[in-house]
Motif scaffolding. Sequence first.
Motif, PDB file in Angstrom:
ATOM      1  N   ILE A 128       0.835  -1.208   0.000  1.00 14.33           N
ATOM      2  CA  ILE A 128       0.000   0.000   0.000  1.00 14.33           C
ATOM      3  C   ILE A 128       0.869   1.258   0.000  1.00 14.33           C
ATOM      4  CG2 ILE A 128      -1.659   1.321   1.409  1.00 14.33           C
ATOM      5  CD1 ILE A 128      -2.769  -1.419   2.341  1.00 14.33           C
ATOM      6  N   SER A 129       2.126   1.128   0.450  1.00 11.10           N
ATOM      7  CA  SER A 129       3.080   2.247   0.521  1.00 11.10           C
ATOM      8  C   SER A 129       2.527   3.419   1.333  1.00 11.10           C
ATOM      9  CB  SER A 129       3.456   2.730  -0.884  1.00 11.10           C
ATOM     10  OG  SER A 129       3.978   1.695  -1.669  1.00 11.10           O
ATOM     11  N   PRO A 130       2.202   3.181   2.616  1.00 13.28           N
ATOM     12  CA  PRO A 130       1.562   4.232   3.414  1.00 13.28           C
ATOM     13  C   PRO A 130       2.544   5.269   3.959  1.00 13.28           C
ATOM     14  CG  PRO A 130       1.814   2.265   4.741  1.00 13.28           C
ATOM     15  CD  PRO A 130       2.363   1.927   3.384  1.00 13.28           C
ATOM     16  N   TYR A 131       3.115   6.031   3.055  1.00 10.83           N
ATOM     17  CA  TYR A 131       4.008   7.123   3.429  1.00 10.83           C
ATOM     18  C   TYR A 131       3.879   8.214   2.364  1.00 10.83           C
ATOM     19  CZ  TYR A 131       6.744   3.854   0.589  1.00 10.83           C
ATOM     20  OH  TYR A 131       7.139   2.961  -0.382  1.00 10.83           O
ATOM     21  N   MET A 132       4.471   9.369   2.630  1.00 15.75           N
ATOM     22  CA  MET A 132       4.190  10.575   1.854  1.00 15.75           C
ATOM     23  C   MET A 132       4.348  10.387   0.350  1.00 15.75           C
ATOM     24  SD  MET A 132       5.505  14.490   2.463  1.00 15.75           S
ATOM     25  CE  MET A 132       7.242  14.069   2.472  1.00 15.75           C
ATOM     26  N   LEU A 138      -3.326   8.821   1.591  1.00 10.90           N
ATOM     27  CA  LEU A 138      -3.286   8.382   2.988  1.00 10.90           C
ATOM     28  C   LEU A 138      -2.452   9.330   3.839  1.00 10.90           C
ATOM     29  CD1 LEU A 138      -2.962   4.479   2.964  1.00 10.90           C
ATOM     30  CD2 LEU A 138      -4.985   5.884   3.390  1.00 10.90           C
ATOM     31  N   PHE A 139      -1.357   9.826   3.279  1.00  8.97           N
ATOM     32  CA  PHE A 139      -0.512  10.751   4.042  1.00  8.97           C
ATOM     33  C   PHE A 139      -1.281  12.036   4.363  1.00  8.97           C
ATOM     34  CE2 PHE A 139       2.533  14.262   4.288  1.00  8.97           C
ATOM     35  CZ  PHE A 139       3.328  13.810   5.339  1.00  8.97           C
ATOM     36  N   ARG A 140      -2.031  12.553   3.392  1.00 13.98           N
ATOM     37  CA  ARG A 140      -2.833  13.775   3.645  1.00 13.98           C
ATOM     38  C   ARG A 140      -3.894  13.505   4.703  1.00 13.98           C
ATOM     39  NH1 ARG A 140      -2.263  14.652  -2.100  1.00 13.98           N
ATOM     40  NH2 ARG A 140      -4.220  13.562  -2.480  1.00 13.98           N
ATOM     41  N   LEU A 141      -4.554  12.351   4.612  1.00 11.83           N
ATOM     42  CA  LEU A 141      -5.568  12.002   5.603  1.00 11.83           C
ATOM     43  C   LEU A 141      -4.954  11.953   7.004  1.00 11.83           C
ATOM     44  CD1 LEU A 141      -8.304  10.861   6.585  1.00 11.83           C
ATOM     45  CD2 LEU A 141      -7.473   8.582   5.937  1.00 11.83           C
ATOM     46  N   HIS A 143      -2.185  13.344   8.278  1.00 12.69           N
ATOM     47  CA  HIS A 143      -1.749  14.627   8.838  1.00 12.69           C
ATOM     48  C   HIS A 143      -2.907  15.610   9.002  1.00 12.69           C
ATOM     49  CE1 HIS A 143       2.604  14.558   9.529  1.00 12.69           C
ATOM     50  NE2 HIS A 143       2.529  13.490   8.752  1.00 12.69           N
ATOM     51  N   ALA A 144      -3.921  15.486   8.167  1.00 15.22           N
ATOM     52  CA  ALA A 144      -5.115  16.317   8.380  1.00 15.22           C
ATOM     53  C   ALA A 144      -5.794  15.924   9.686  1.00 15.22           C
ATOM     54  CB  ALA A 144      -6.080  16.157   7.207  1.00 15.22           C
ATOM     55  N   ASP A 145      -5.745  14.643  10.013  1.00 14.15           N
ATOM     56  CA  ASP A 145      -6.321  14.184  11.284  1.00 14.15           C
ATOM     57  C   ASP A 145      -5.517  14.732  12.463  1.00 14.15           C
ATOM     58  OD1 ASP A 145      -7.886  12.651  13.131  1.00 14.15           O
ATOM     59  OD2 ASP A 145      -6.267  11.176  13.175  1.00 14.15           O
ATOM     60  N   ILE A 146      -4.212  14.676  12.375  1.00 10.76           N
ATOM     61  CA  ILE A 146      -3.362  15.186  13.451  1.00 10.76           C
ATOM     62  C   ILE A 146      -3.641  16.675  13.703  1.00 10.76           C
ATOM     63  CG2 ILE A 146      -0.966  15.737  14.080  1.00 10.76           C
ATOM     64  CD1 ILE A 146      -0.134  13.180  12.634  1.00 10.76           C
ATOM     65  N   GLU A 147      -3.862  17.422  12.623  1.00  9.20           N
ATOM     66  CA  GLU A 147      -4.018  18.870  12.729  1.00  9.20           C
ATOM     67  C   GLU A 147      -5.465  19.319  12.542  1.00  9.20           C
ATOM     68  OE1 GLU A 147      -1.204  20.919  10.252  1.00  9.20           O
ATOM     69  OE2 GLU A 147       0.274  19.318  10.448  1.00  9.20           O
ATOM     70  N   ARG A 148      -6.424  18.420  12.768  1.00  7.38           N
ATOM     71  CA  ARG A 148      -7.815  18.745  12.445  1.00  7.38           C
ATOM     72  C   ARG A 148      -8.374  19.912  13.252  1.00  7.38           C
ATOM     73  NH1 ARG A 148      -7.839  14.190  15.479  1.00  7.38           N
ATOM     74  NH2 ARG A 148      -9.239  14.077  17.277  1.00  7.38           N
ATOM     75  N   ASP A 231      -1.959  22.772   6.229  1.00  8.04           N
ATOM     76  CA  ASP A 231      -1.219  22.993   4.998  1.00  8.04           C
ATOM     77  C   ASP A 231      -1.253  21.779   4.073  1.00  8.04           C
ATOM     78  OD1 ASP A 231      -0.565  25.512   5.837  1.00  8.04           O
ATOM     79  OD2 ASP A 231       1.434  24.969   6.578  1.00  8.04           O
ATOM     80  N   VAL A 232      -1.300  20.588   4.644  1.00  8.24           N
ATOM     81  CA  VAL A 232      -1.223  19.375   3.832  1.00  8.24           C
ATOM     82  C   VAL A 232      -2.425  19.233   2.903  1.00  8.24           C
ATOM     83  CG1 VAL A 232      -2.375  17.827   5.473  1.00  8.24           C
ATOM     84  CG2 VAL A 232      -0.604  16.923   3.952  1.00  8.24           C
ATOM     85  N   ILE A 233      -3.541  19.898   3.225  1.00  2.81           N
ATOM     86  CA  ILE A 233      -4.717  19.848   2.346  1.00  2.81           C
ATOM     87  C   ILE A 233      -5.138  21.250   1.900  1.00  2.81           C
ATOM     88  CG2 ILE A 233      -5.645  17.632   3.082  1.00  2.81           C
ATOM     89  CD1 ILE A 233      -7.432  19.109   5.064  1.00  2.81           C
ATOM     90  N   SER A 234      -4.257  22.217   2.060  1.00  3.96           N
ATOM     91  CA  SER A 234      -4.562  23.589   1.666  1.00  3.96           C
ATOM     92  C   SER A 234      -4.900  23.678   0.182  1.00  3.96           C
ATOM     93  CB  SER A 234      -3.359  24.487   1.972  1.00  3.96           C
ATOM     94  OG  SER A 234      -3.602  25.815   1.563  1.00  3.96           O
ATOM     95  N   ASP A 235      -5.950  24.438  -0.131  1.00  4.87           N
ATOM     96  CA  ASP A 235      -6.438  24.687  -1.495  1.00  4.87           C
ATOM     97  C   ASP A 235      -7.199  23.517  -2.105  1.00  4.87           C
ATOM     98  OD1 ASP A 235      -5.370  27.261  -1.495  1.00  4.87           O
ATOM     99  OD2 ASP A 235      -3.464  26.599  -2.341  1.00  4.87           O
ATOM    100  N   LEU A 236      -7.387  22.431  -1.359  1.00  2.00           N
ATOM    101  CA  LEU A 236      -8.169  21.308  -1.874  1.00  2.00           C
ATOM    102  C   LEU A 236      -9.649  21.507  -1.550  1.00  2.00           C
ATOM    103  CD1 LEU A 236      -5.896  18.251  -0.956  1.00  2.00           C
ATOM    104  CD2 LEU A 236      -5.999  19.532  -3.104  1.00  2.00           C
ATOM    105  N   GLU A 237     -10.517  21.093  -2.466  1.00  2.00           N
ATOM    106  CA  GLU A 237     -11.957  21.287  -2.282  1.00  2.00           C
ATOM    107  C   GLU A 237     -12.484  20.339  -1.205  1.00  2.00           C
ATOM    108  OE1 GLU A 237     -16.086  21.058  -2.537  1.00  2.00           O
ATOM    109  OE2 GLU A 237     -14.918  19.420  -3.390  1.00  2.00           O
ATOM    110  N   LEU A 238     -13.324  20.855  -0.339  1.00  2.00           N
ATOM    111  CA  LEU A 238     -13.775  20.148   0.858  1.00  2.00           C
ATOM    112  C   LEU A 238     -14.391  18.784   0.563  1.00  2.00           C
ATOM    113  CD1 LEU A 238     -14.560  19.923   3.874  1.00  2.00           C
ATOM    114  CD2 LEU A 238     -16.561  21.349   3.355  1.00  2.00           C
TER     115      LEU A 238
END
Length: 259
Positions: A128-132, A138-141, A143-148, A231-238
């Motif tokens: 699955i390669s679960p890294y950046m 998965l990486f965005r998910l 870190h978005a969770d960490i900084e939610r 920042d990891v999901i900045s500018d992405l549509e909700l």
Amino acid sequence: MINDLYEVYERLALSKTDITSLSELVKKSVRENVAFTYVPKEGRPGDSDIYVRQIKKFPIELRSRSGTIINELRSCLDSLACVLAERNNQSAKNVYFPISKSLTIFETDGMRKIKNLSEADKNTIVEISPYMNGNPTLFRLHHADIERKHIRLLGVGTSNSGAHFGGGVSVTSEAELHVYDSHFDDVEIREMHYKSGYIIPTDGTSLLIVDGAPDALRIQFAVSFIFVQPDVISDLELIKTLIEFYNEVERVIRLFDHG
């Protein structure tokens, strides 16, 4: 025999329902909080300038519910890892689904989090390669969770973004077009500037988005929300981003559903 992933699937289904509900809340918020105003253009009968304005603050619920969905989707993966440990007749204590910043970290800290899983399941997670750089979604998910708690949203709009005009069209900026001596849907366009993408001001001021639109021209307006932070999901549509997260989590879970 009851599928040992039934609880994970139930949580996943709840997340999907929450995304659908949030999508409806977005539409309702736009209807109630965004206004488009047509102002007749001086010296050009039949043409108008069009402004957009945020008339009320968007509900905090948009931000809080998006954070809750992100957290639940990330938690589904940790629950999956616990089930996989139990399948291997091992303890689920200190077992987590690893998502790492780099391959190097994954090969050490990440693999330590799944040491109680079978070799087959470990290998599947490796694939699955679960890294950046291996699985950006998965990486965005993760870190978005960490900084939610830092989630911030902005309302953005588009104007007739799919239109094809006959005649002259020049791009005056990345998100603004100048249309002249043209036609669309049999409507003559003498000269019109329009923003194909824009951020709705949050201070209640009006923003000119179409300059010189023929009154007979039907312009389609759409408003959605983008993430400003983390920042990891900045500018992405909700909603689009939440659906992408959901689809990837579901895909991962199904890799381990053998029954």
